[in-house]
Scaffold this motif. Structure first.
Motif, PDB file in Angstrom:
ATOM      1  N   PHE A 239     -21.997  74.497  39.134  1.00 55.90           N
ATOM      2  CA  PHE A 239     -20.611  74.124  38.845  1.00 55.90           C
ATOM      3  C   PHE A 239     -20.460  72.604  38.936  1.00 55.90           C
ATOM      4  CE2 PHE A 239     -16.399  73.217  40.523  1.00 55.90           C
ATOM      5  CZ  PHE A 239     -15.556  74.067  39.813  1.00 55.90           C
ATOM      6  N   HIS A 240     -19.853  72.015  37.904  1.00 57.04           N
ATOM      7  CA  HIS A 240     -19.665  70.571  37.879  1.00 57.04           C
ATOM      8  C   HIS A 240     -18.252  70.225  38.336  1.00 57.04           C
ATOM      9  CE1 HIS A 240     -23.484  69.759  36.028  1.00 57.04           C
ATOM     10  NE2 HIS A 240     -23.239  70.607  35.054  1.00 57.04           N
ATOM     11  N   ALA A 241     -18.136  69.165  39.071  1.00 58.76           N
ATOM     12  CA  ALA A 241     -16.821  68.724  39.518  1.00 58.76           C
ATOM     13  C   ALA A 241     -16.850  67.211  39.717  1.00 58.76           C
ATOM     14  CB  ALA A 241     -16.440  69.413  40.829  1.00 58.76           C
ATOM     15  N   GLN A 242     -15.809  66.575  39.254  1.00 64.46           N
ATOM     16  CA  GLN A 242     -15.666  65.130  39.342  1.00 64.46           C
ATOM     17  C   GLN A 242     -14.360  64.784  40.032  1.00 64.46           C
ATOM     18  OE1 GLN A 242     -16.664  61.835  38.151  1.00 64.46           O
ATOM     19  NE2 GLN A 242     -18.692  62.686  38.473  1.00 64.46           N
ATOM     20  N   ILE A 243     -14.329  63.662  40.716  1.00 64.26           N
ATOM     21  CA  ILE A 243     -13.123  63.183  41.377  1.00 64.26           C
ATOM     22  C   ILE A 243     -12.850  61.763  40.899  1.00 64.26           C
ATOM     23  CG2 ILE A 243     -11.994  62.703  43.573  1.00 64.26           C
ATOM     24  CD1 ILE A 243     -13.957  64.611  44.882  1.00 64.26           C
TER      25      ILE A 243
ATOM     26  N   TYR B  90      -7.367  62.937  40.782  1.00 61.78           N
ATOM     27  CA  TYR B  90      -7.687  63.898  39.729  1.00 61.78           C
ATOM     28  C   TYR B  90      -9.026  64.555  40.050  1.00 61.78           C
ATOM     29  CZ  TYR B  90      -4.155  61.253  37.146  1.00 61.78           C
ATOM     30  OH  TYR B  90      -3.001  60.634  36.761  1.00 61.78           O
ATOM     31  N   ALA B  91      -9.114  65.836  39.787  1.00 66.14           N
ATOM     32  CA  ALA B  91     -10.358  66.574  39.958  1.00 66.14           C
ATOM     33  C   ALA B  91     -10.624  67.365  38.685  1.00 66.14           C
ATOM     34  CB  ALA B  91     -10.284  67.510  41.159  1.00 66.14           C
ATOM     35  N   ALA B  92     -11.768  67.104  38.057  1.00 68.74           N
ATOM     36  CA  ALA B  92     -12.172  67.856  36.865  1.00 68.74           C
ATOM     37  C   ALA B  92     -13.244  68.849  37.268  1.00 68.74           C
ATOM     38  CB  ALA B  92     -12.712  66.912  35.797  1.00 68.74           C
TER      39      ALA B  92
ATOM     40  N   LEU C 250     -20.791  79.322  33.282  1.00 72.20           N
ATOM     41  CA  LEU C 250     -20.979  80.761  33.118  1.00 72.20           C
ATOM     42  C   LEU C 250     -19.710  81.455  32.646  1.00 72.20           C
ATOM     43  CD1 LEU C 250     -23.188  81.611  36.232  1.00 72.20           C
ATOM     44  CD2 LEU C 250     -23.909  81.116  33.897  1.00 72.20           C
ATOM     45  N   THR C 251     -18.570  81.062  33.192  1.00 70.27           N
ATOM     46  CA  THR C 251     -17.310  81.692  32.812  1.00 70.27           C
ATOM     47  C   THR C 251     -16.538  80.879  31.780  1.00 70.27           C
ATOM     48  OG1 THR C 251     -16.079  80.577  34.574  1.00 70.27           O
ATOM     49  CG2 THR C 251     -17.121  82.688  35.114  1.00 70.27           C
ATOM     50  N   GLU C 252     -16.998  79.630  31.541  1.00 71.16           N
ATOM     51  CA  GLU C 252     -16.326  78.712  30.623  1.00 71.16           C
ATOM     52  C   GLU C 252     -14.922  78.353  31.105  1.00 71.16           C
ATOM     53  OE1 GLU C 252     -16.514  80.160  26.640  1.00 71.16           O
ATOM     54  OE2 GLU C 252     -18.688  79.936  26.504  1.00 71.16           O
ATOM     55  N   LEU C 253     -14.687  78.529  32.393  1.00 71.56           N
ATOM     56  CA  LEU C 253     -13.435  78.076  32.983  1.00 71.56           C
ATOM     57  C   LEU C 253     -13.561  76.601  33.330  1.00 71.56           C
ATOM     58  CD1 LEU C 253     -12.677  81.038  35.421  1.00 71.56           C
ATOM     59  CD2 LEU C 253     -11.544  80.551  33.236  1.00 71.56           C
ATOM     60  N   GLY C 254     -12.457  75.893  33.300  1.00 70.33           N
ATOM     61  CA  GLY C 254     -12.493  74.488  33.653  1.00 70.33           C
ATOM     62  C   GLY C 254     -11.148  73.837  33.409  1.00 70.33           C
ATOM     63  N   GLY C 255     -11.100  72.543  33.661  1.00 69.39           N
ATOM     64  CA  GLY C 255      -9.870  71.812  33.449  1.00 69.39           C
ATOM     65  C   GLY C 255      -9.753  70.645  34.403  1.00 69.39           C
TER      66      GLY C 255
ATOM     67  N   LEU D 110      -5.552  69.132  26.029  1.00 69.87           N
ATOM     68  CA  LEU D 110      -7.006  69.309  26.038  1.00 69.87           C
ATOM     69  C   LEU D 110      -7.397  70.514  25.183  1.00 69.87           C
ATOM     70  CD1 LEU D 110      -8.082  68.729  29.761  1.00 69.87           C
ATOM     71  CD2 LEU D 110      -8.333  67.170  27.836  1.00 69.87           C
ATOM     72  N   SER D 111      -8.432  70.347  24.397  1.00 72.10           N
ATOM     73  CA  SER D 111      -8.956  71.466  23.608  1.00 72.10           C
ATOM     74  C   SER D 111     -10.321  71.926  24.109  1.00 72.10           C
ATOM     75  CB  SER D 111      -9.071  71.073  22.131  1.00 72.10           C
ATOM     76  OG  SER D 111      -9.912  69.946  21.973  1.00 72.10           O
ATOM     77  N   ASN D 112     -10.930  71.142  24.971  1.00 67.34           N
ATOM     78  CA  ASN D 112     -12.232  71.487  25.559  1.00 67.34           C
ATOM     79  C   ASN D 112     -12.103  71.352  27.068  1.00 67.34           C
ATOM     80  OD1 ASN D 112     -14.916  71.462  26.546  1.00 67.34           O
ATOM     81  ND2 ASN D 112     -15.680  70.754  24.570  1.00 67.34           N
ATOM     82  N   PHE D 113     -12.387  72.428  27.784  1.00 66.73           N
ATOM     83  CA  PHE D 113     -12.199  72.423  29.236  1.00 66.73           C
ATOM     84  C   PHE D 113     -13.509  72.304  30.003  1.00 66.73           C
ATOM     85  CE2 PHE D 113      -8.530  74.554  27.413  1.00 66.73           C
ATOM     86  CZ  PHE D 113      -7.486  73.877  28.029  1.00 66.73           C
ATOM     87  N   ASN D 114     -14.607  72.071  29.307  1.00 66.92           N
ATOM     88  CA  ASN D 114     -15.895  71.874  29.971  1.00 66.92           C
ATOM     89  C   ASN D 114     -16.053  70.389  30.264  1.00 66.92           C
ATOM     90  OD1 ASN D 114     -18.362  72.362  31.068  1.00 66.92           O
ATOM     91  ND2 ASN D 114     -19.411  72.750  29.133  1.00 66.92           N
TER      92      ASN D 114
END
Length: 266
Positions: free
Chosen positions: A200-204, A215-217, A222-227, A245-249
């Protein structure tokens, strides 16, 4: 100066002093196997640079995390002491954070891979002498959840003892953001999002004015969930910030001095 740029490629580290008009390699004394993942500049002394990466491993021994330091803009490098058998939570996340007030204080997120039947663990290490010596806290202690993989770190520019860390924890079914207000001695979880992906990727990203806006991305391949999540109260509460946003990855975030938020999607 603003004309000086650094670029990390599969062929190593390159530097431009004319705003990208030309580039020269700065790989002397750096690994030649393309293992450098990211580069960080001292916020007060920009000629001091840290290069972070992982050496190539083998079947019997995992990769090892490496930090190199240059005090002359990349002309020469010295290897810093790191934790044996540690690998960094590298690109596209941020495993290193430098204190903007006292740049001798550095935080590093790393993972110690198990081999020979041993289990691995994740840690957050802190140096107060510019990377010469490190003190680490392991997952499962001081508020860091068990079996987590710390992905990125960020420091409050006005209160450097406040540090944020994003983490992945597929075993617990949730990943999120942790916060420390005592320079990394203890941590508290500020938000959790569902995840099933161990990578799982996450940025601050912290707004420089005011730094109470964070902000946290996040993205789960695997589930294609994100935001993108946004907090305006230093991480106490969070709300989605995905309009348009049109792409949540999402893998990378940046905030400029005019309060504009940028994101990189895959």
């Amino acid at each position: 100066t603003s004309a000086t740029l650094y670029a990390v490629t599969s062929s190593g580290l390159f530097k431009s002093t004319d705003a990208g008009g030309s580039w020269s390699a700065k790989n002397y004394e750096l690994p030649s196997d393309g293992s450098i993942l990211s580069v960080y500049l001292d916020p007060i002394h920009p000629s001091t640079i840290y290069a972070v990466g992982n050496t190539l491993g083998s079947f019997s021994k995992p990769r090892a995390g490496v930090i190199f330091k240059s005090a002359d803009g990349g002309t020469s490098w010295a290897a810093m002491n790191t934790v044996p058998d540690a690998t960094f939570s590298g690109f596209p996340d941020d495993p290193l954070a430098i204190d903007p007030v006292n740049p001798n204080t550095i935080y590093a997120a790393y993972f110690t891979a198990g081999y020979g039947g041993a289990a691995g663990y994740t840690s957050i290490a802190k140096s107060t002498d510019g990377g010469q010596r490190w003190k680490a806290v392991r997952a499962g202690s001081v508020g860091i959840p068990n079996y987590t993989l710390v992905r990125s770190l960020a420091i409050d520019p006005t209160a450097p003892s406040t540090v944020y860390a994003s983490y992945a924890d597929a075993d617990a079914g949730g990943s999120g953001v942790m916060k420390s207000t005592d320079g990394g001695q203890s941590w508290n979880i500020t938000t959790v999002v569902p995840s099933t992906d161990a990578f799982f990727h996450a940025q601050i990203a912290i707004d420089p004015s005011p730094p109470s806006t964070i902000y946290a991305a996040y993205s789960d391949s695997l589930t294609e969930l994100g935001g993108i999540l946004k907090s305006t109260d230093s991480g106490q509460t969070w709300n989605a910030a995905n309009a348009g946003l049109s792409n949540f990855n999402i893998h990378l975030l940046a905030v400029d001095s005019r309060n504009c938020l940028y994101r990189l999607c895959e």
